[in-house]
Design a protein around this motif. Structure first.
Motif, short mmCIF file in Angstrom:
data_model
loop_
_atom_site.label_atom_id
_atom_site.label_comp_id
_atom_site.label_asym_id
_atom_site.label_seq_id
_atom_site.Cartn_x
_atom_site.Cartn_y
_atom_site.Cartn_z
N LEU A 93 -4.89 -6.17 1.40
CA LEU A 93 -4.14 -7.24 2.08
C LEU A 93 -3.99 -8.46 1.17
O LEU A 93 -2.93 -9.11 1.16
CB LEU A 93 -4.86 -7.62 3.37
N GLU A 94 -5.03 -8.76 0.41
CA GLU A 94 -4.93 -9.88 -0.51
C GLU A 94 -3.91 -9.60 -1.60
O GLU A 94 -3.10 -10.48 -1.99
CB GLU A 94 -6.31 -10.17 -1.13
N GLU A 95 -3.90 -8.38 -2.12
CA GLU A 95 -2.92 -8.00 -3.14
C GLU A 95 -1.51 -8.04 -2.57
O GLU A 95 -0.55 -8.41 -3.26
CB GLU A 95 -3.25 -6.61 -3.68
N ALA A 96 -1.36 -7.66 -1.30
CA ALA A 96 -0.05 -7.69 -0.65
C ALA A 96 0.47 -9.13 -0.55
O ALA A 96 1.67 -9.39 -0.71
CB ALA A 96 -0.14 -7.05 0.73
N ARG A 97 -0.42 -10.06 -0.28
CA ARG A 97 -0.02 -11.48 -0.20
C ARG A 97 0.43 -11.97 -1.58
O ARG A 97 1.36 -12.78 -1.69
CB ARG A 97 -1.17 -12.33 0.33
N GLN A 98 -0.23 -11.48 -2.63
CA GLN A 98 0.12 -11.90 -3.99
C GLN A 98 1.49 -11.37 -4.42
O GLN A 98 2.09 -11.90 -5.36
CB GLN A 98 -0.95 -11.41 -4.97
N VAL A 99 1.97 -10.33 -3.76
CA VAL A 99 3.29 -9.78 -4.08
C VAL A 99 4.37 -10.85 -3.93
O VAL A 99 5.37 -10.87 -4.67
CB VAL A 99 3.60 -8.56 -3.17
N GLU A 100 4.18 -11.76 -2.97
CA GLU A 100 5.16 -12.83 -2.74
C GLU A 100 5.36 -13.67 -3.99
O GLU A 100 6.45 -14.20 -4.22
CB GLU A 100 4.71 -13.70 -1.57
N ASN A 101 4.32 -13.81 -4.80
CA ASN A 101 4.45 -14.60 -6.03
C ASN A 101 5.46 -13.97 -6.99
O ASN A 101 6.21 -14.67 -7.67
CB ASN A 101 3.10 -14.74 -6.73
N ILE A 102 5.45 -12.63 -7.05
CA ILE A 102 6.39 -11.93 -7.93
C ILE A 102 7.80 -11.97 -7.35
O ILE A 102 8.78 -12.21 -8.06
CB ILE A 102 5.94 -10.47 -8.15
N VAL A 103 7.90 -11.75 -6.03
CA VAL A 103 9.21 -11.75 -5.37
C VAL A 103 9.88 -13.11 -5.52
O VAL A 103 11.12 -13.19 -5.68
CB VAL A 103 9.05 -11.38 -3.88
N ASN A 104 9.10 -14.17 -5.48
CA ASN A 104 9.64 -15.53 -5.56
C ASN A 104 9.62 -16.10 -6.98
O ASN A 104 9.86 -17.29 -7.17
CB ASN A 104 8.86 -16.46 -4.62
N SER A 105 9.33 -15.26 -7.96
CA SER A 105 9.28 -15.72 -9.35
C SER A 105 10.69 -15.83 -9.94
O SER A 105 11.70 -15.62 -9.26
CB SER A 105 8.44 -14.75 -10.18
#
Length: 525
Positions: A93-105
């Motif tokens: 779940l923590e890794e899934a939240r970090q995905v947003e950083n890549i999507v919004n990069s």
């Protein structure tokens, strides 16, 4: 011939011993009704992995939402399936939240797709493959080990953006076609909880077909990427040798020949995902060896309906029908007019040849040292319920010990016969042809019955010895809803052709069908 007769005699004797030890299992299962796992209620679980990755990149769907959905499904079905060894839900779940950083990069969608083709997509891993921080005991009570780093194949899918949810159940040391051990017990088939999921990638097959996983990684030395998938109605691909790294798998073997017969490969609920996952897992330096798939209108189709051997069970009517359906469809889309049955005698002794070939590999990590030293003592412990191991692991040790009585000339003849089979198959199997045949003689049987059909696994194991790629494709179902699959086999490094044919068969026959929602859960009569 004398050596082969000795080997057959050993296997026959072991089968009779197994019959005796599993009498209690046969009795207990009489008291259970036909039950399947809970039905799938969330439509998100029906999306392919490629669709999930696309929607996450497009910001139409959050990875956290997807991961939560799969965690909920796993939590719902695992009490019935018993397929999970250890999870990492909190970390996922923590890794899934970090995905947003890549999507919004600053990366655009195309760059994200190229660098992270599986961004935010959940994946499950067979427990024999190392996942850092998770149990890596491969079903052994005697091996309480936590993986210190990821297996190479796991590392590759993580680098592609996939999020590992768990490690799934395997037989002890992967030495069984029934996924059961003394560590967590027996994994059940989602279509009928009384039936086997096969082995040794049984935990993966069970999770995929129940809708609790979308893609996964398994391994195969005698059918483990195909038989469980056939039993559970999903897709599995045994690659050509050395395309995908086997580092980080337990058990392993230091012998040079090991990667020629043992492979790590992709499993999935959908054929399109199988092809995508395969491309991600292939080592970069090996991609040049892969041959390009052809236009299927140029496809040449060869097939085999049944292996005739006194030690091999007859193929069921449903299995023959599945082979026939696949062949007729492929023939209908091809313009080559080449559709031919191969000589059944060519693979008559497929089981004997492949089993002897695998048995002759030295230094495979197992319960015993050398050629099975200590196996007889452990067998005595097993007889008196004092062993912490299971019969198949001890049985492998016994076979290794007794293999020393097989004459050297018999071993050489086995290698020669396998070389002859390969040569004859390559006379017609090229980069424009496939061989279609059963994965197994019938659908999934009740728990324990697999031990009565040890020679039936030659349909799969022979292609490990030959080094041919093979894809399990679900085609049809029996009258009581159990899946039936077939194998699509290609020449070495024609993996993409096998996977292209698999996608066509999915288009034609639908592929995975969810377990029936009409049955209640497992309960005593």
């Amino acid at each position: 011939m004398a050596g082969e007769k000795i080997f057959r005699g050993l296997i026959w004797s072991l089968q009779k011993i197994i019959w005796f030890f599993f009498i209690p299992v046969y009795i207990v299962r009489l008291f259970y009704k036909h039950k399947s796992c809970p039905p799938i209620k969330n439509d998100l679980l029906f999306l392919t992995a490629s669709t999930l990755a696309y929607k996450i990149r497009k910001k139409e769907l959050k990875s956290e939402t997807v991961v939560k959905c799969y965690i909920e499904r796993i939590s719902e079905v695992n009490p019935h399936l018993n397929a999970v060894v250890e999870d990492r839900f909190r970390e996922a779940l923590e890794e899934a939240r970090q995905v947003e950083n890549i999507v919004n990069s600053k990366l655009d969608e195309q760059e994200i797709e190229e660098q992270y083709p599986l961004l935010g997509v959940p994946i499950t891993i067979k427990g024999s493959l190392a996942v850092e921080g998770l149990n890596h005991s491969t079903g052994m009570l005697l091996r309480n080990k936590i993986a210190l780093k990821d297996a190479d194949a796991v590392k590759r899918v993580k680098e592609a953006g996939a999020i590992v949810l768990l490690v799934s159940n395997t037989p002890e040391l992967c030495l069984n076609w029934e996924t059961t051990n003394k560590l967590i017990g027996t994994t059940r088939n989602p279509y009928d909880l009384r039936r086997t999921v096969g082995g040794s990638s049984g935990g993966e097959a069970s999770l995929l077909s129940s809708g609790a996983s979308i893609i996964g990684i398994g391994s195969d030395i005698a059918g483990s990427l195909r038989i469980p998938m056939h039993y559970c109605g999903v897709w599995g691909h045994k690659p050509s040798p050395r395309l995908i790294s086997v580092e980080g798998h337990y058990p392993s073997c230091p012998e040079e020949e090991w990667p020629d017969v043992f492979q790590v490969g992709p499993v999935s609920r959908y054929a399109s995902d199988l092809a995508m996952l395969f491309e991600i897992m292939v080592e970069p330096e090996m991609k040049s060896k892969l041959k390009k798939p052809i236009d299927l209108t140029k496809l040449k189709v060869y097939y085999l309906t049944e292996i005739r051997n006194i030690l091999v069970s007859r193929v069921s009517t449903d299995t023959k029908e599945a082979v026939s359906k696949a062949v007729l469809h492929l023939e209908s889309i091809s313009k080559t007019s080449v559709c031919q049955e191969i000589d059944p005698k060519l693979l008559k002794f497929a089981s004997e040849h492949s089993y002897l070939r695998l048995l002759m590999i030295d230094n495979v990590e197992n319960l015993f040292s050398g050629k099975g030293e200590g196996a007889h003592l452990e067998f005595l412990r097993l007889l008196f319920w004092m062993s912490k191991s299971v019969f198949t692991t001890v049985g492998y040790g016994l076979l290794r010990w007794w293999s020393r009585v097989i004459p050297e000339r018999c071993v050489k003849r086995t290698f020669k016969d396998i070389a002859v089979i390969k040569s004859k198959l390559l006379e017609f199997l090229d980069d424009q042809s496939v061989l279609v045949l059963p994965v197994f003689t019938r659908e999934a049987s009740p728990h324990g019955d697999v031990y009565k059909m040890l020679f039936n696994y030659g349909y799969c194991s022979i292609f490990n010895s030959l080094g041919f790629p093979s894809t399990c494709c679900p085609i049809t179902r029996t009258s009581d809803g159990m899946p039936i699959g077939i194998q699509v086999v290609g020449a070495p490094n024609c993996d993409r052709l096998c996977l292209t044919v698999a996608k066509e068969l999915e288009r034609a026959f639908g592929g995975w069908v969810p377990p029936s929602a009409d049955n209640n859960f497992l309960e005593m009569k």
